[in-house]
Design an enzyme around this catalytic site. Structure first.
Site, PDB file in Angstrom:
ATOM      1  N   SER A 129       0.756  -1.184  -0.150  1.00 16.70           N
ATOM      2  CA  SER A 129      -0.016  -0.031  -0.243  1.00 16.70           C
ATOM      3  C   SER A 129       0.961   1.201  -0.031  1.00 16.70           C
ATOM      4  CB  SER A 129      -0.935  -0.056   1.157  1.00 16.70           C
ATOM      5  OG  SER A 129      -1.490   1.361   1.548  1.00 16.70           O
ATOM      6  N   TYR A 154      -2.371  -0.219  10.152  1.00 20.23           N
ATOM      7  CA  TYR A 154      -2.497  -0.742   8.705  1.00 20.23           C
ATOM      8  C   TYR A 154      -1.279  -0.584   7.844  1.00 20.23           C
ATOM      9  CZ  TYR A 154      -3.832  -1.008   3.856  1.00 20.23           C
ATOM     10  OH  TYR A 154      -4.036  -1.501   2.521  1.00 20.23           O
TER      11      TYR A 154
END
Length: 340
Positions: A129, A154
């Site tokens: 990501s 995350y």
């Protein structure tokens, strides 16, 4: 493929049906209720409707955090290429529900790596990501930059995935490629993403909050561009080579996939509004100014994401090309049709 009922996963399955003459595709997804399960079911229905002479698609409802399930799949099907797209997504949710991230993104990914070790694969492709760039000030973000400042759990789990993959590539000579996705959007996307959430709120007459007073810039990437990148990368595994010491040089790579055109949140919201009116989701005379509010930054958010995707172009001849207006037009038309 993990996360095959997800936004990117389901689009990838559709693309493989179009591209390949023969293949066995195994999809796994736990169908959790992090967001509206009807969307996942809609995507699955689309996949079960796909027909091809040479391709079989098998869906397994299961969780990658469950090791016996993963081992069983690998033992039975012995996949050649593994694409790991299953993950607990979202930055803000990781602040209130950290456990989901440890289970899916760390334990789940470990299970995949272990299975790739015991049932050797030609290539492991996995989703990382843009959030791994965290508080980095230098833009555009390059895969050569250090990524040691995550600002959400995350992001930390995604950086951990890259480290774990490197270790397994080195120790067990597993070719692996991580893809850092930049703000993926499109039809049947995730409702927790800004463009989707904004649409839901505007339709209900609620006020939308635009963070950092609209000074956020995002490198939005349309889902078809992401899928194009994945398909090309799947076919081009990093080469296995030996070093001077006779040991494997890790067949390991990481790429950015991003539009390379960061858009300000205010411009983005303006285009979204125009396309929602065009698709008759919102009325022609919708008073947009009355429904937006500029607010400060949220914890875990970053002001700008901006991909340097030159390495992807160099190695795979591909750069995302779908404009924000074109992408949001597809989304608005789908939204009108799905929610009517």
């Amino acid at each position: 493929m993990t996360g095959s009922a997800g936004f990117i996963g389901s689009n990838l399955v559709k693309r493989l049906f179009k591209d390949l003459d023969s293949a066995t595709i195994i999809g796994i997804d736990n169908m959790n209720d992090y967001y509206d399960v009807r969307l996942k079911e809609y995507r699955l229905d689309e996949l079960t409707g796909l027909v091809s002479d040479g391709i079989t698609y098998t869906f397994i409802k299961g969780d990658i955090a469950d090791k016996p399930t993963i081992d069983e799949i690998f033992e039975q099907y012995k996949p050649a290429v593994v694409v790991n797209l299953a993950a607990q997504a979202g930055v803000r949710y990781s602040i209130t529900n950290p456990d989901a991230y440890i289970q899916s993104n760390l334990i789940g990914f470990y299970n995949i790596l272990e299975a790739c070790r015991h049932w050797p694969v030609e290539h492991l492709v996995y989703a990382s990501s843009s959030s791994v760039y965290g508080g980095n000030k230098k833009v555009p973000f390059s895969t050569d930059d250090r990524v040691d400042n995550p600002v959400s759990l995350y992001a930390a789990t995604k950086k951990s995935n890259e480290l774990m993959a490197h270790c397994y590539s080195k120790l067990y000579d597993i070719p692996s490629t991580g893809l850092r996705f930049f703000t993926v959007y499109g039809p049947a996307g995730r409702p927790d993403m800004a463009y989707f959430g904004f649409t839901n709120k505007l339709l209900k007459g609620d006020t939308i909050q635009i963070f950092n007073y609209g000074n956020c810039r995002r490198d939005f990437t349309y889902v078809d561009d992401i899928v194009e990148g994945i398909v090309r990368v799947m076919a081009g595994a990093p080469e296995r080579k030996k070093g001077d010491d006779g040991l494997p040089i890790p067949p390991y790579a990481v790429y950015n996939i991003g539009g390379g055109q960061p858009e300000s949140l205010l411009d983005f919201v303006q285009i979204l509004q125009e396309e929602l009116i065009r698709a008759s989701v919102l009325p022609q005379d919708f008073d947009f100014e009355a429904h937006k509010q500029l607010v400060p930054m949220q914890p875990g958010d970053v002001p700008t994401t901006y991909a340097d995707a030159t390495a992807l172009e160099r190695d795979y001849g591909f750069t995302p090309k779908i404009t924000l207006r074109e992408g949001l037009r597809h989304f608005a038309e789908w939204y009108k049709q799905f929610y009517g």
